[in-house]
Write a protein that holds these residues in place. Structure first.
Motif, PDB file in Angstrom:
ATOM      1  N   ILE A  91       4.049  -0.337   2.138  1.00  0.00           N
ATOM      2  CA  ILE A  91       3.559  -0.931   3.390  1.00  0.00           C
ATOM      3  C   ILE A  91       2.849  -2.236   3.056  1.00  0.00           C
ATOM      4  CG2 ILE A  91       2.141  -0.574   5.426  1.00  0.00           C
ATOM      5  CD1 ILE A  91       4.569   1.318   5.140  1.00  0.00           C
ATOM      6  N   ARG A  92       3.266  -3.327   3.688  1.00  0.00           N
ATOM      7  CA  ARG A  92       2.790  -4.666   3.356  1.00  0.00           C
ATOM      8  C   ARG A  92       1.621  -5.089   4.242  1.00  0.00           C
ATOM      9  NH1 ARG A  92       6.109  -7.888   5.298  1.00  0.00           N
ATOM     10  NH2 ARG A  92       7.348  -6.354   6.458  1.00  0.00           N
ATOM     11  N   MET A  93       0.853  -6.052   3.753  1.00  0.00           N
ATOM     12  CA  MET A  93      -0.164  -6.697   4.575  1.00  0.00           C
ATOM     13  C   MET A  93       0.555  -7.718   5.459  1.00  0.00           C
ATOM     14  SD  MET A  93      -3.078  -7.382   5.832  1.00  0.00           S
ATOM     15  CE  MET A  93      -4.131  -6.231   4.967  1.00  0.00           C
ATOM     16  N   ALA A  94       1.037  -7.231   6.599  1.00  0.00           N
ATOM     17  CA  ALA A  94       1.813  -8.053   7.533  1.00  0.00           C
ATOM     18  C   ALA A  94       1.263  -7.823   8.938  1.00  0.00           C
ATOM     19  CB  ALA A  94       3.294  -7.702   7.455  1.00  0.00           C
ATOM     20  N   PRO A  95       0.108  -8.418   9.262  1.00  0.00           N
ATOM     21  CA  PRO A  95      -0.512  -8.169  10.566  1.00  0.00           C
ATOM     22  C   PRO A  95       0.415  -8.476  11.734  1.00  0.00           C
ATOM     23  CG  PRO A  95      -2.038  -9.303   9.114  1.00  0.00           C
ATOM     24  CD  PRO A  95      -0.709  -9.312   8.428  1.00  0.00           C
ATOM     25  N   GLY A  96       0.395  -7.578  12.729  1.00  0.00           N
ATOM     26  CA  GLY A  96       1.170  -7.790  13.941  1.00  0.00           C
ATOM     27  C   GLY A  96       2.605  -7.335  13.873  1.00  0.00           C
ATOM     28  N   GLN A  97       3.053  -6.821  12.749  1.00  0.00           N
ATOM     29  CA  GLN A  97       4.439  -6.384  12.614  1.00  0.00           C
ATOM     30  C   GLN A  97       4.518  -4.865  12.502  1.00  0.00           C
ATOM     31  OE1 GLN A  97       6.558  -8.338   9.448  1.00  0.00           O
ATOM     32  NE2 GLN A  97       5.668 -10.342   9.910  1.00  0.00           N
ATOM     33  N   VAL A  98       5.487  -4.276  13.194  1.00  0.00           N
ATOM     34  CA  VAL A  98       5.750  -2.845  13.049  1.00  0.00           C
ATOM     35  C   VAL A  98       6.612  -2.657  11.807  1.00  0.00           C
ATOM     36  CG1 VAL A  98       6.900  -0.831  14.037  1.00  0.00           C
ATOM     37  CG2 VAL A  98       5.557  -2.357  15.504  1.00  0.00           C
ATOM     38  N   GLN A  99       6.140  -1.827  10.879  1.00  0.00           N
ATOM     39  CA  GLN A  99       6.881  -1.542   9.647  1.00  0.00           C
ATOM     40  C   GLN A  99       7.384  -0.106   9.704  1.00  0.00           C
ATOM     41  OE1 GLN A  99       5.038  -3.124   5.963  1.00  0.00           O
ATOM     42  NE2 GLN A  99       3.370  -3.854   7.296  1.00  0.00           N
ATOM     43  N   ARG A 100       8.674   0.062   9.618  1.00  0.00           N
ATOM     44  CA  ARG A 100       9.296   1.385   9.702  1.00  0.00           C
ATOM     45  C   ARG A 100       9.441   1.963   8.303  1.00  0.00           C
ATOM     46  NH1 ARG A 100      10.852  -1.985  13.508  1.00  0.00           N
ATOM     47  NH2 ARG A 100      11.154  -1.226  15.641  1.00  0.00           N
ATOM     48  N   SER A 101       8.835   3.111   8.104  1.00  0.00           N
ATOM     49  CA  SER A 101       8.920   3.759   6.799  1.00  0.00           C
ATOM     50  C   SER A 101      10.210   4.567   6.700  1.00  0.00           C
ATOM     51  CB  SER A 101       7.717   4.673   6.592  1.00  0.00           C
ATOM     52  OG  SER A 101       7.839   5.856   7.380  1.00  0.00           O
ATOM     53  N   THR A 102      10.381   5.247   5.589  1.00  0.00           N
ATOM     54  CA  THR A 102      11.542   6.130   5.408  1.00  0.00           C
ATOM     55  C   THR A 102      11.121   7.587   5.331  1.00  0.00           C
ATOM     56  OG1 THR A 102      11.394   5.818   3.009  1.00  0.00           O
ATOM     57  CG2 THR A 102      12.866   4.342   4.228  1.00  0.00           C
ATOM     58  N   VAL A 103       9.909   7.898   5.758  1.00  0.00           N
ATOM     59  CA  VAL A 103       9.402   9.264   5.655  1.00  0.00           C
ATOM     60  C   VAL A 103       9.032   9.799   7.035  1.00  0.00           C
ATOM     61  CG1 VAL A 103       7.057   8.464   5.185  1.00  0.00           C
ATOM     62  CG2 VAL A 103       7.715  10.753   4.494  1.00  0.00           C
ATOM     63  N   ARG A 104       9.470  11.013   7.311  1.00  0.00           N
ATOM     64  CA  ARG A 104       9.108  11.708   8.547  1.00  0.00           C
ATOM     65  C   ARG A 104       7.905  12.599   8.304  1.00  0.00           C
ATOM     66  NH1 ARG A 104      13.214  12.368  12.626  1.00  0.00           N
ATOM     67  NH2 ARG A 104      15.040  11.095  12.145  1.00  0.00           N
ATOM     68  N   MET A 105       7.160  12.841   9.367  1.00  0.00           N
ATOM     69  CA  MET A 105       5.955  13.648   9.241  1.00  0.00           C
ATOM     70  C   MET A 105       6.301  15.095   8.891  1.00  0.00           C
ATOM     71  SD  MET A 105       2.740  12.846   9.500  1.00  0.00           S
ATOM     72  CE  MET A 105       1.614  13.957   8.655  1.00  0.00           C
ATOM     73  N   TYR A 151       0.816  -1.207   0.000  1.00  0.00           N
ATOM     74  CA  TYR A 151       0.000   0.000   0.000  1.00  0.00           C
ATOM     75  C   TYR A 151       0.854   1.263   0.000  1.00  0.00           C
ATOM     76  CZ  TYR A 151      -3.032  -3.574   2.047  1.00  0.00           C
ATOM     77  OH  TYR A 151      -3.719  -4.737   2.305  1.00  0.00           O
ATOM     78  N   GLN A 152       0.229   2.320  -0.499  1.00  0.00           N
ATOM     79  CA  GLN A 152       0.668   3.673  -0.168  1.00  0.00           C
ATOM     80  C   GLN A 152      -0.277   4.172   0.927  1.00  0.00           C
ATOM     81  OE1 GLN A 152       0.997   6.362  -3.454  1.00  0.00           O
ATOM     82  NE2 GLN A 152       2.566   5.165  -4.488  1.00  0.00           N
ATOM     83  N   ILE A 153       0.291   4.787   1.956  1.00  0.00           N
ATOM     84  CA  ILE A 153      -0.524   5.334   3.041  1.00  0.00           C
ATOM     85  C   ILE A 153      -0.188   6.812   3.191  1.00  0.00           C
ATOM     86  CG2 ILE A 153      -1.125   5.207   5.479  1.00  0.00           C
ATOM     87  CD1 ILE A 153      -0.501   2.288   5.470  1.00  0.00           C
ATOM     88  N   ARG A 154      -1.200   7.643   3.029  1.00  0.00           N
ATOM     89  CA  ARG A 154      -1.024   9.089   3.125  1.00  0.00           C
ATOM     90  C   ARG A 154      -1.569   9.562   4.476  1.00  0.00           C
ATOM     91  NH1 ARG A 154      -3.144  12.535  -1.825  1.00  0.00           N
ATOM     92  NH2 ARG A 154      -5.200  12.069  -0.954  1.00  0.00           N
TER      93      ARG A 154
END
Length: 340
Positions: free
Chosen positions: A250-264, A233-236
């Motif tokens: 961003i993957r369909m990976a339930p229960g896992q924390v996925q760290r992106s490369t973008v800061r708010m 996914y793209q998540i905005r």
């Protein structure tokens, strides 16, 4: 749990069927009289169900406004290792956090923001990570460590002032966690490390197609009932200050924390951003949808201490101006059986 003071002896409160909670004499009467609040907790390990939001009062709920210095009272409590109703897996490493009353918790709209709280001894910055069902407007229930920064814990309750922090320093890029039980037909995601409270989360399958708005749940997950496809996914993400960023892959990976490369905000190492535009604090919509049950990290929290709790006098589809109806770890607790 004791009330954290060395003052008058405390007594167990029979009305709350949970061990480790203490209230000073006469506090239950004061609490019921002033707040008109009855807290009913289920026995056993299952979390208590949250009371439904009444449509006529929902629009009045909002996080503390960043433009206002608020006056109130502060008490303290221990989270016993849980991250609170915002569904974070644990308290922050520095253990500086706060629980807000239902009005300012605003059905999860305040989650992930920060307050600067000033008391008799000084100032402390705390993460909003929990709800205090017993607390009225202006009543902050701080962690024991945070309270000790602003006052002597033996006092138990002190006058404070507080303000929502605008663009606090970020711990790192955004993180995303797909909830257990999610699939291509039911989507729920927890977003963390965003600094300011969030206003909107949108999702799309792959890199094309339309954006779909997710609805915020009171336990701080963002939900699309009909799903968002199999991913990736793209998540905005858009916050209350108008910062908007897009995380990809961003993957369909339930229960896992996925760290992106973008800061708010404040610079990115990937993804895309748009310039911020200050916006008003969000309010809770008047018609929340049916929602799945919170994870065990959103279970009922201990009562604040001490017990003299007298309350005192916020390139894609259009992002909504209010949320739709409705610390990190590799594994979060699974959702418990449903409340009635």
């Amino acid at each position: 749990m004791t009330d954290g003071t060395d003052g008058p002896a405390a007594r167990t409160t029979a009305q709350r069927r949970r061990t480790g909670r203490w209230l000073a004499g006469g506090a239950v009467v004061a609490l019921a009289t002033v707040l008109g609040l009855t807290l009913a907790l289920r026995s056993g390990a299952a979390p208590a169900c949250a009371a439904p939001i009444r449509p006529q009062t929902a629009a009045l709920l909002a996080p503390p406004a960043a433009s206002t210095v608020h006056k109130g009272k502060a008490t303290f409590y221990d989270s016993t290792g849980m991250g609170g109703n915002c569904s974070y897996p644990a308290a922050p490493e520095d253990r500086l956090y706060v629980a807000l009353g239902p009005d300012e918790y605003a059905a999860g709209a305040a989650c992930g923001g920060y307050l600067d709280v000033t008391g008799p001894k000084g100032k402390v910055r705390v993460l909003i990570s929990d709800q205090c069902p017993e607390c009225g407007p202006g009543h902050l229930d701080l962690s024991r460590e945070a309270f000790a920064r602003i006052a002597d814990p033996v006092r138990g309750v002190v006058d404070v002032s507080y303000r929502l922090v605008v663009d606090p320093p970020l711990a790192g890029p955004l993180t995303f966690r797909i909830k257990e039980g999610a699939s291509q037909w039911w989507f729920a995601v927890l977003v963390a490390r965003h600094g300011n409270p969030l206003r909107a989360v949108e999702v799309r399958q792959g890199s094309s197609g339309g954006w779909r708005a997710a609805g915020r749940e009171s336990y701080n997950y963002w939900l699309i009932d009909s799903g968002a496809g199999p991913g990736p996914y793209q998540i905005r993400v858009t916050d209350t200050r108008g910062h908007r960023v897009t995380a990809t892959g961003i993957r369909m990976a339930p229960g896992q924390v996925q760290r992106s490369t973008v800061r708010m905000y404040g610079g990115t190492s990937g993804g895309s951003t748009t310039a911020p535009t200050p916006t008003a604090s969000p309010t809770v919509p008047a018609s929340p949808t049916a929602r799945p049950k919170p994870s065990t990290s959103a279970s009922a929290r201990p009562s604040p201490s001490p017990s003299a709790l007298v309350p005192v006098d916020a390139p894609g589809a259009t992002v909504p101006t209010t949320p739709p109806a409705t610390g990190e770890a590799a594994v979060f607790a699974a959702a418990p059986p449903g409340c009635g």
